[in-house]
Design a protein around this motif. Structure first.
Motif, PDB file in Angstrom:
ATOM      1  N   VAL A   1     -17.457  -1.928  -8.258  1.00 26.52           N
ATOM      2  CA  VAL A   1     -16.555  -2.090  -7.114  1.00 26.52           C
ATOM      3  C   VAL A   1     -15.162  -2.451  -7.641  1.00 26.52           C
ATOM      4  CG1 VAL A   1     -16.074  -3.365  -4.998  1.00 26.52           C
ATOM      5  CG2 VAL A   1     -18.425  -2.707  -5.574  1.00 26.52           C
ATOM      6  N   HIS A   2     -14.208  -1.612  -7.297  1.00 30.30           N
ATOM      7  CA  HIS A   2     -12.834  -1.713  -7.809  1.00 30.30           C
ATOM      8  C   HIS A   2     -11.880  -2.103  -6.689  1.00 30.30           C
ATOM      9  CE1 HIS A   2      -8.978  -0.520  -9.512  1.00 30.30           C
ATOM     10  NE2 HIS A   2      -8.832   0.389  -8.568  1.00 30.30           N
ATOM     11  N   HIS A   3     -10.958  -3.013  -6.981  1.00 27.91           N
ATOM     12  CA  HIS A   3      -9.903  -3.357  -6.013  1.00 27.91           C
ATOM     13  C   HIS A   3      -8.729  -2.397  -6.207  1.00 27.91           C
ATOM     14  CE1 HIS A   3     -12.254  -7.062  -5.727  1.00 27.91           C
ATOM     15  NE2 HIS A   3     -11.735  -7.154  -4.521  1.00 27.91           N
ATOM     16  N   ILE A   4      -8.466  -1.594  -5.197  1.00 27.70           N
ATOM     17  CA  ILE A   4      -7.444  -0.544  -5.291  1.00 27.70           C
ATOM     18  C   ILE A   4      -6.083  -1.167  -5.584  1.00 27.70           C
ATOM     19  CG2 ILE A   4      -6.347   1.381  -4.085  1.00 27.70           C
ATOM     20  CD1 ILE A   4      -8.905   1.519  -2.329  1.00 27.70           C
ATOM     21  N   LEU A   5      -5.708  -2.175  -4.830  1.00 28.72           N
ATOM     22  CA  LEU A   5      -4.506  -2.955  -5.119  1.00 28.72           C
ATOM     23  C   LEU A   5      -4.994  -4.238  -5.782  1.00 28.72           C
ATOM     24  CD1 LEU A   5      -2.603  -2.457  -1.749  1.00 28.72           C
ATOM     25  CD2 LEU A   5      -2.600  -1.013  -3.795  1.00 28.72           C
ATOM     26  N   PRO A   6      -4.710  -4.459  -7.064  1.00 28.71           N
ATOM     27  CA  PRO A   6      -5.311  -5.552  -7.820  1.00 28.71           C
ATOM     28  C   PRO A   6      -5.150  -6.908  -7.149  1.00 28.71           C
ATOM     29  CG  PRO A   6      -4.115  -4.077  -9.277  1.00 28.71           C
ATOM     30  CD  PRO A   6      -3.782  -3.644  -7.885  1.00 28.71           C
ATOM     31  N   LEU A   7      -6.173  -7.719  -7.238  1.00 29.46           N
ATOM     32  CA  LEU A   7      -6.127  -9.055  -6.645  1.00 29.46           C
ATOM     33  C   LEU A   7      -4.996  -9.876  -7.235  1.00 29.46           C
ATOM     34  CD1 LEU A   7      -9.952  -9.898  -6.630  1.00 29.46           C
ATOM     35  CD2 LEU A   7      -8.553  -9.152  -4.703  1.00 29.46           C
ATOM     36  N   GLY A   8      -4.755  -9.718  -8.526  1.00 25.80           N
ATOM     37  CA  GLY A   8      -3.706 -10.480  -9.180  1.00 25.80           C
ATOM     38  C   GLY A   8      -2.308 -10.058  -8.799  1.00 25.80           C
TER      39      GLY A   8
ATOM     40  N   ILE B   1      -6.408   5.197  -2.081  1.00 21.58           N
ATOM     41  CA  ILE B   1      -5.642   4.673  -0.945  1.00 21.58           C
ATOM     42  C   ILE B   1      -5.761   5.599   0.258  1.00 21.58           C
ATOM     43  CG2 ILE B   1      -3.316   4.204  -0.092  1.00 21.58           C
ATOM     44  CD1 ILE B   1      -2.619   3.162  -2.870  1.00 21.58           C
ATOM     45  N   GLN B   2      -5.677   6.894   0.014  1.00 25.30           N
ATOM     46  CA  GLN B   2      -5.786   7.865   1.092  1.00 25.30           C
ATOM     47  C   GLN B   2      -7.159   7.788   1.753  1.00 25.30           C
ATOM     48  OE1 GLN B   2      -3.512   9.472   2.455  1.00 25.30           O
ATOM     49  NE2 GLN B   2      -2.066  10.436   1.076  1.00 25.30           N
ATOM     50  N   LYS B   3      -8.200   7.591   0.979  1.00 25.68           N
ATOM     51  CA  LYS B   3      -9.543   7.476   1.555  1.00 25.68           C
ATOM     52  C   LYS B   3      -9.639   6.281   2.491  1.00 25.68           C
ATOM     53  CE  LYS B   3     -11.946   9.610  -2.395  1.00 25.68           C
ATOM     54  NZ  LYS B   3     -12.438  10.800  -1.700  1.00 25.68           N
ATOM     55  N   ARG B   4      -9.052   5.153   2.086  1.00 24.19           N
ATOM     56  CA  ARG B   4      -9.128   3.970   2.928  1.00 24.19           C
ATOM     57  C   ARG B   4      -8.220   4.108   4.145  1.00 24.19           C
ATOM     58  NH1 ARG B   4     -12.876   2.985  -0.318  1.00 24.19           N
ATOM     59  NH2 ARG B   4     -13.631   4.510   1.192  1.00 24.19           N
TER      60      ARG B   4
ATOM     61  N   HIS C   1      -4.080   9.123 -15.778  1.00 28.11           N
ATOM     62  CA  HIS C   1      -4.183   9.579 -14.390  1.00 28.11           C
ATOM     63  C   HIS C   1      -4.411   8.419 -13.427  1.00 28.11           C
ATOM     64  CE1 HIS C   1      -4.198  13.621 -15.912  1.00 28.11           C
ATOM     65  NE2 HIS C   1      -5.334  13.448 -16.557  1.00 28.11           N
ATOM     66  N   MET C   2      -4.116   7.197 -13.858  1.00 30.75           N
ATOM     67  CA  MET C   2      -4.407   6.034 -13.021  1.00 30.75           C
ATOM     68  C   MET C   2      -3.707   6.099 -11.667  1.00 30.75           C
ATOM     69  SD  MET C   2      -2.198   2.898 -14.728  1.00 30.75           S
ATOM     70  CE  MET C   2      -2.982   2.986 -16.330  1.00 30.75           C
ATOM     71  N   LYS C   3      -2.451   6.564 -11.641  1.00 31.82           N
ATOM     72  CA  LYS C   3      -1.736   6.596 -10.374  1.00 31.82           C
ATOM     73  C   LYS C   3      -2.336   7.631  -9.436  1.00 31.82           C
ATOM     74  CE  LYS C   3       2.750   6.992  -8.153  1.00 31.82           C
ATOM     75  NZ  LYS C   3       4.207   7.138  -8.289  1.00 31.82           N
ATOM     76  N   ALA C   4      -2.713   8.790  -9.959  1.00 31.28           N
ATOM     77  CA  ALA C   4      -3.298   9.830  -9.105  1.00 31.28           C
ATOM     78  C   ALA C   4      -4.620   9.352  -8.507  1.00 31.28           C
ATOM     79  CB  ALA C   4      -3.514  11.106  -9.917  1.00 31.28           C
ATOM     80  N   ILE C   5      -5.427   8.683  -9.314  1.00 28.54           N
ATOM     81  CA  ILE C   5      -6.700   8.167  -8.809  1.00 28.54           C
ATOM     82  C   ILE C   5      -6.451   7.091  -7.761  1.00 28.54           C
ATOM     83  CG2 ILE C   5      -8.808   6.936  -9.418  1.00 28.54           C
ATOM     84  CD1 ILE C   5      -8.656   8.239 -12.183  1.00 28.54           C
TER      85      ILE C   5
ATOM     86  N   THR D   1       0.829  -1.208   0.000  1.00 28.29           N
ATOM     87  CA  THR D   1       0.000   0.000   0.000  1.00 28.29           C
ATOM     88  C   THR D   1       0.862   1.255   0.000  1.00 28.29           C
ATOM     89  OG1 THR D   1      -1.844  -1.088   1.143  1.00 28.29           O
ATOM     90  CG2 THR D   1      -1.740   1.308   1.286  1.00 28.29           C
ATOM     91  N   ILE D   2       1.850   1.329   0.887  1.00 32.77           N
ATOM     92  CA  ILE D   2       2.671   2.546   0.936  1.00 32.77           C
ATOM     93  C   ILE D   2       3.642   2.605  -0.250  1.00 32.77           C
ATOM     94  CG2 ILE D   2       2.430   2.815   3.429  1.00 32.77           C
ATOM     95  CD1 ILE D   2       5.229   1.679   3.763  1.00 32.77           C
TER      96      ILE D   2
END
Length: 299
Positions: free
Chosen positions: A253-260, A295-298, A286-290, A144-145
């Motif tokens: 529903v999107h997985h922020i850190l992909p399951l794979g 991540i910050q929200k969670r 802009h995928m990284k910014a999103i 995550t970090i």
């Protein structure tokens, strides 16, 4: 999949230089852990202090593609520093880079020290150490970090692991949506309690459903939507969602850190997105910014 940290000192192996020059496979010296490592395990590549304090931290994430074995002298490359003949006595593991940090954009030790779970773990506290294994919780925190603080580049030449966000299994997805819809009237508290229940304590419609080879929990889908108020969680999203057959706004529903890539099917790792932002977070510039915003929200 297991998770490991592989330690490097710049006096032994020129990791930073190798990554900058495009090297994407490494034979990594492995002694203590050689009987634990399996193909498909994930590796966080950590450079210790040595004589280059500015580069201390995580520089890449890799996947094990060949189990530890002894090498011939000819198999060592020019990035190995020191007496190669001594290293032939030890086993080495072949790893392939999945993600790496831009030069000087690595995850620094100071960022890791903000996570209590990792602060006193292995080499993260500044002590000298060797390769070591991470627990699932530790690996999730570290990944995550990594995504939040490092300037991450994905190695598109690497064999991509199965990713439930990019593969199609429409029948299973339909079943997952049907099961999640059946839970739409539950409160967050009720859904949280259901998520904790084992398979044996759930009704047939509440069971996890395998999508693209990975079990998905419909209760987590329902929880994510209710938590978000059936709205896209990207800041200032102006997309007006259409109504589903049961009269609710449609969000994915999107997985922020992909399951794979080691992300978990958990309430901490999911966010609600409109279809447009869901595609953008996978394919847009802009995928990284999103992702960082989610991540910050969670957090």
């Amino acid at each position: 999949m297991r998770n490991f940290v592989f330690l490097n000192l710049p006096e032994s192996f020129r990791l930073v230089e190798a990554l900058a020059e495009g090297k994407r496979e490494f034979w990594w010296r492995t002694t203590r852990l050689k009987n634990e490592i399996e193909i498909g395990d994930r590796v966080f590549m950590w450079q210790g202090k040595g004589k280059e304090e500015q580069f201390r931290g995580v520089h890449a994430i890799a996947e094990v593609v060949e189990k530890p074995r002894k090498l011939d002298l000819a198999e060592f490359d020019g990035y190995w520093v020191g007496d190669k003949s001594k290293a032939t006595n030890d086993d080495h593991t072949l790893i392939k880079i999945l993600e790496y940090a831009r030069h000087k954009g690595h995850l620094r030790q100071g960022d890791i020290h903000n996570v209590p779970l990792l602060l006193r773990r292995g080499v993260f506290d500044g002590a000298q150490g060797v390769n070591f294994r991470l627990s699932e919780a530790e690996a999730e925190e570290l990944y995550t970090i990594w995504r939040l603080h490092a300037e991450v580049v994905e190695n598109y030449d690497a064999p991509a692991p199965p990713d439930s966000e990019s593969r199609h299994d429409e029948n299973a997805r339909g079943m997952l949506e049907q099961a999640a819809d059946s839970l739409a009237n539950r409160t967050l508290e009720e859904l949280a309690a259901l998520i904790k229940k084992s398979r044996h304590d759930r009704s047939p419609l509440q069971q996890k459903i395998t999508v693209a080879g990975i079990p998905r929990d419909p209760a987590i889908v329902a929880y994510a939507r209710r938590r978000a108020g059936y709205k896209c969680e990207v800041d200032n999203c102006a997309v007006v969602p259409f109504e589903t057959a049961n009269g609710l706004p449609f969000v994915e529903v999107h997985h922020i850190l992909p399951l794979g890539k080691g992300g978990r099917d958990s309430v901490q790792n999911v966010a609600c997105l409109c279809p447009a932002h869901h595609r953008e977070v996978h394919h847009g510039k802009h995928m990284k910014a999103i992702t960082n915003s989610l991540i910050q929200k969670r957090v």
